[in-house]
Structures are given as structure tokens and as C-alpha cells.
Design a protein around this motif. Structure first.
Motif, PDB file in Angstrom:
ATOM      1  N   GLU A   1       0.664  -1.475  -0.047  1.00 14.58           N
ATOM      2  CA  GLU A   1       0.069   0.229   0.048  1.00 14.58           C
ATOM      3  C   GLU A   1       0.767   1.120  -0.477  1.00 14.58           C
ATOM      4  OE1 GLU A   1      -3.139  -0.291   2.234  1.00 14.58           O
ATOM      5  OE2 GLU A   1      -3.627  -2.262   3.081  1.00 14.58           O
ATOM      6  N   TYR A   2       0.395   1.908  -0.628  1.00  9.34           N
ATOM      7  CA  TYR A   2       1.424   3.536  -1.374  1.00  9.34           C
ATOM      8  C   TYR A   2       0.120   4.462  -0.486  1.00  9.34           C
ATOM      9  CZ  TYR A   2       4.949   0.365  -2.776  1.00  9.34           C
ATOM     10  OH  TYR A   2       6.337  -0.133  -3.875  1.00  9.34           O
ATOM     11  N   ARG A   3       0.969   5.270  -0.007  1.00 12.14           N
ATOM     12  CA  ARG A   3       0.099   7.104  -0.262  1.00 12.14           C
ATOM     13  C   ARG A   3       0.431   8.444  -1.138  1.00 12.14           C
ATOM     14  NH1 ARG A   3      -2.358  10.917   4.127  1.00 12.14           N
ATOM     15  NH2 ARG A   3      -1.277  13.051   3.203  1.00 12.14           N
ATOM     16  N   VAL A   4      -0.195   8.419  -1.549  1.00 10.34           N
ATOM     17  CA  VAL A   4       0.493   9.427  -2.807  1.00 10.34           C
ATOM     18  C   VAL A   4       0.226  11.067  -3.187  1.00 10.34           C
ATOM     19  CG1 VAL A   4       1.015   9.547  -5.558  1.00 10.34           C
ATOM     20  CG2 VAL A   4       1.071   7.095  -3.796  1.00 10.34           C
ATOM     21  N   GLU A   5       0.801  11.589  -3.613  1.00  6.92           N
ATOM     22  CA  GLU A   5       0.021  12.853  -3.129  1.00  6.92           C
ATOM     23  C   GLU A   5       0.948  13.883  -4.879  1.00  6.92           C
ATOM     24  OE1 GLU A   5       1.763  15.472   0.320  1.00  6.92           O
ATOM     25  OE2 GLU A   5       0.806  13.787   1.533  1.00  6.92           O
ATOM     26  N   CYS A   6       0.056  14.407  -5.203  1.00  6.36           N
ATOM     27  CA  CYS A   6       0.375  14.989  -6.668  1.00  6.36           C
ATOM     28  C   CYS A   6      -0.626  16.049  -6.754  1.00  6.36           C
ATOM     29  CB  CYS A   6      -0.021  13.467  -8.120  1.00  6.36           C
ATOM     30  SG  CYS A   6      -1.618  13.171  -8.145  1.00  6.36           S
ATOM     31  N   VAL A   7      -0.437  16.718  -7.897  1.00 11.03           N
ATOM     32  CA  VAL A   7      -0.330  18.336  -8.152  1.00 11.03           C
ATOM     33  C   VAL A   7      -0.562  18.049  -9.395  1.00 11.03           C
ATOM     34  CG1 VAL A   7       1.610  19.247  -8.345  1.00 11.03           C
ATOM     35  CG2 VAL A   7      -0.800  20.431  -8.362  1.00 11.03           C
ATOM     36  N   GLY A   8      -1.848  18.640 -10.697  1.00 10.91           N
ATOM     37  CA  GLY A   8      -2.088  18.765 -11.867  1.00 10.91           C
ATOM     38  C   GLY A   8      -3.174  19.095 -12.149  1.00 10.91           C
ATOM     39  N   PRO A   9      -3.134  19.124 -13.735  1.00 10.30           N
ATOM     40  CA  PRO A   9      -5.119  19.783 -13.699  1.00 10.30           C
ATOM     41  C   PRO A   9      -6.004  18.346 -14.308  1.00 10.30           C
ATOM     42  CG  PRO A   9      -3.797  18.624 -15.790  1.00 10.30           C
ATOM     43  CD  PRO A   9      -2.990  18.692 -14.681  1.00 10.30           C
ATOM     44  N   PHE A  10      -6.774  19.303 -13.367  1.00 12.88           N
ATOM     45  CA  PHE A  10      -8.594  18.162 -13.227  1.00 12.88           C
ATOM     46  C   PHE A  10      -8.340  16.511 -14.304  1.00 12.88           C
ATOM     47  CE2 PHE A  10      -9.376  21.587 -10.685  1.00 12.88           C
ATOM     48  CZ  PHE A  10      -9.854  21.415  -9.341  1.00 12.88           C
ATOM     49  N   ASP A  11      -8.575  17.623 -15.556  1.00 15.20           N
ATOM     50  CA  ASP A  11      -8.236  16.090 -16.518  1.00 15.20           C
ATOM     51  C   ASP A  11      -7.074  15.028 -15.877  1.00 15.20           C
ATOM     52  OD1 ASP A  11      -9.842  15.650 -18.547  1.00 15.20           O
ATOM     53  OD2 ASP A  11      -7.246  15.489 -19.423  1.00 15.20           O
ATOM     54  N   GLY A  12      -6.195  15.675 -15.998  1.00 16.32           N
ATOM     55  CA  GLY A  12      -5.432  14.736 -15.958  1.00 16.32           C
ATOM     56  C   GLY A  12      -5.328  14.512 -14.225  1.00 16.32           C
ATOM     57  N   ILE A  13      -5.398  14.336 -13.419  1.00 18.59           N
ATOM     58  CA  ILE A  13      -6.244  13.564 -11.854  1.00 18.59           C
ATOM     59  C   ILE A  13      -7.084  12.093 -12.062  1.00 18.59           C
ATOM     60  CG2 ILE A  13      -6.988  13.562  -9.735  1.00 18.59           C
ATOM     61  CD1 ILE A  13      -5.593  16.274  -9.731  1.00 18.59           C
ATOM     62  N   VAL A  14      -8.410  12.918 -12.742  1.00 20.47           N
ATOM     63  CA  VAL A  14      -9.359  11.902 -13.051  1.00 20.47           C
ATOM     64  C   VAL A  14      -8.933  11.001 -14.324  1.00 20.47           C
ATOM     65  CG1 VAL A  14     -11.579  11.409 -14.802  1.00 20.47           C
ATOM     66  CG2 VAL A  14     -11.168  13.660 -13.674  1.00 20.47           C
ATOM     67  N   ARG A  15      -8.016  10.548 -15.035  1.00 22.29           N
ATOM     68  CA  ARG A  15      -6.983   9.958 -16.197  1.00 22.29           C
ATOM     69  C   ARG A  15      -6.489   9.529 -15.112  1.00 22.29           C
ATOM     70  NH1 ARG A  15      -5.805  13.235 -21.205  1.00 22.29           N
ATOM     71  NH2 ARG A  15      -5.237  11.164 -22.326  1.00 22.29           N
ATOM     72  N   TYR A  16      -5.690   9.906 -14.183  1.00 18.50           N
ATOM     73  CA  TYR A  16      -5.034   8.780 -13.420  1.00 18.50           C
ATOM     74  C   TYR A  16      -5.579   8.037 -12.549  1.00 18.50           C
ATOM     75  CZ  TYR A  16      -0.991   8.526  -9.818  1.00 18.50           C
ATOM     76  OH  TYR A  16       0.259   7.889  -9.187  1.00 18.50           O
ATOM     77  N   VAL A  17      -6.365   8.232 -12.316  1.00 14.98           N
ATOM     78  CA  VAL A  17      -7.270   7.612 -11.040  1.00 14.98           C
ATOM     79  C   VAL A  17      -7.444   6.140 -11.947  1.00 14.98           C
ATOM     80  CG1 VAL A  17      -9.591   7.486  -9.656  1.00 14.98           C
ATOM     81  CG2 VAL A  17      -8.038   9.445  -9.223  1.00 14.98           C
ATOM     82  N   ASP A  18      -8.149   6.773 -12.606  1.00 12.30           N
ATOM     83  CA  ASP A  18      -9.074   5.444 -13.353  1.00 12.30           C
ATOM     84  C   ASP A  18      -8.048   5.362 -14.443  1.00 12.30           C
ATOM     85  OD1 ASP A  18     -11.038   4.602 -15.762  1.00 12.30           O
ATOM     86  OD2 ASP A  18      -9.527   5.059 -17.201  1.00 12.30           O
ATOM     87  N   ASP A  19      -6.294   5.146 -14.400  1.00 16.10           N
ATOM     88  CA  ASP A  19      -5.502   4.183 -15.029  1.00 16.10           C
ATOM     89  C   ASP A  19      -5.029   2.906 -13.763  1.00 16.10           C
ATOM     90  OD1 ASP A  19      -2.559   3.696 -15.294  1.00 16.10           O
ATOM     91  OD2 ASP A  19      -2.965   4.481 -17.434  1.00 16.10           O
ATOM     92  N   LEU A  20      -4.957   3.121 -13.080  1.00 18.24           N
ATOM     93  CA  LEU A  20      -4.258   2.925 -12.166  1.00 18.24           C
ATOM     94  C   LEU A  20      -5.819   2.002 -11.751  1.00 18.24           C
ATOM     95  CD1 LEU A  20      -2.667   5.436  -9.033  1.00 18.24           C
ATOM     96  CD2 LEU A  20      -2.081   3.786 -10.781  1.00 18.24           C
TER      97      LEU A  20
END
Length: 214
Positions: free
Chosen positions: A132-151
Motif C-alpha cells: 500500500e502506498y500514499r501518493v500526493e500529486c498536483v496537476g490539471p483536473f482532467d489529468g487527475i481523473v485519467r490518472y485514477v482511471d488508469d490505476l
């Protein structure tokens, strides 16, 4: 007198003919019937053999298809659960974020655990490792949504347990999420063995006798 002799002769001829016919029926006739019966049995057996060969060919094709499917599933599981541990989980999380224009500020390992599962049929075991990992990141809203979907839908078995999004501007946000990565770190030897069903060292003929026995 001549008529009596003729009658006796005809009678003896008829009796001789009947005797010959009886002998033929008792010997040659019976043999011919046996030959006929054997021919019918042979024809029936050959028909069964032909039908059996067709069924064997059909079953072999089905077995080949099943073997191909099992190999495909085995390879997919091997990739998804990273059986050979070829993937760096932290790097995978980092690279996926950068792919969607996110800047990762922190990837923190939280915990790691092992879970053993036993097959009740043959007592073989598999061991699943959960990181298990805790991840902190910042970026555009669209990128955040696509990142969660990718994972959540990547080729590796990962699961987004929770996430929190904090807007920092009209287009950008900061996200904190918790991700679990699953691996198969121990599998039965049969998992990596060939599924080839064909005999490799002995061939069996139609009589069920191996070449070594012959």
C-alpha cells in the motif's frame, strides 16, 4: 422289371441328393453363415472405429483450444500479478502520474502484507503480496481523473482505496490517494509448467499398447 429298377435308381438318386444337401447345409452352409455373421460384425466394428476416430479428432481439437485458452489466461495472470516481480511499483505509480501531466510530490509506502491461499484439491498454495502506498500529486483536473482511471484499470492489479482532491485553482488541484498493488510472489510449480497434453516419450496405438511394450 425295368420300371422297378428305374424307380429304385431314382429313389436312391433322390436320397443321395438329399444326403448331399443335408451334408452341405450342416457343414458348408453353417460356415457360410458364420462368415456372413463375421462380415456383419466387422462392418459394424469398422463403423464404430470410424465414428470413434472422428470423435477423438473432435475432442483433440477441443483440447487444443482449451490448452490455448489456459495458456492465455495463465500469461495474463502472470502479467497482471507480476509473478516474476519485474515491475517497480513505485516507478509505475510515478510514470503513470507523469503521463497525465501530474507532478508527484510524495510516494510513501504504508504497509506490506502476505496472504496465502490453499487449493483444497491438491493442497498447493499461492502467496499474494499486497503493498500500500500514499501518493500526493498536483496537476490539471482532467489529468487527475485519467490518472485514477488508469490505476484502477491498468494491466497490473492495482486498486485505488481512497482519494481526496483539493482545488488549488480553477484548472489545477492537489490529490492525495491511497493505492494497493497486488503481486503473486509464490505460485505452484504447475503454474509455470507446460500445458501440452500430448505424450512426449511414448506413443499409444489403437490397441492401447505403447511402443516400448511392443
Amino acid at each position: 422289371m425295368n420300371q422297378d429298377i428305374q424307380k429304385i435308381f431314382i429313389t436312391k438318386l433322390v436320397l443321395a441328393s438329399l444326403g448331399t444337401a443335408l451334408v452341405w447345409y450342416m457343414t458348408i452352409g453353417a460356415k457360410e453363415k458364420q462368415v456372413y455373421d463375421l462380415e456383419q460384425i466387422y462392418i459394424a466394428q469398422m463403423s464404430e472405429v470410424t465414428q470413434g476416430e472422428a470423435e477423438m479428432s473432435k475432442n483433440e481439437s477441443m483440447i487444443d483450444y482449451c490448452v490455448t485458452q489456459m495458456c492465455s489466461i495463465r500469461d495474463e495472470l502472470s502479467t497482471q500479478f507480476d509473478v516474476n516481480e519485474t515491475i517497480n511499483a513505485r516507478k509505475h505509480i510515478q510514470d503513470a502520474a507523469e503521463m497525465y501531466s501530474l507532478t508527484v510530490s510524495r510516494i510513501e509506502p504504508l504497509r506490506s502484507s502476505l496472504t496465502k491461499k490453499k487449493n483444497k484439491v491438491d493442497d498447493t498454495e499461492i502467496t499474494i503480496k499486497t503493498e500500500e502506498y500514499r501518493v500526493e500529486c498536483v496537476g490539471p483536473f482532467d489529468g487527475i481523473v485519467r490518472y485514477v482511471d488508469d490505476l484502477s484499470n491498468s494491466s497490473q492489479i492495482t486498486k485505488v482505496n481512497s482519494f481526496r482532491i483539493i482545488p488549488v485553482s480553477s484548472e489545477y488541484a492537489r490529490m492525495i490517494l491511497q493505492v494497493s498493488v497486488y503481486r503473486l510472489v509464490e505460485v505452484p510449480e504447475t503454474f509455470n509448467e507446460s500445458f501440452d497434453h500430448k505424450a512426449s516419450s511414448q506413443d499409444i496405438d489403437a490397441t492401447g499398447v505403447t511402443e516400448d511394450e511392443a
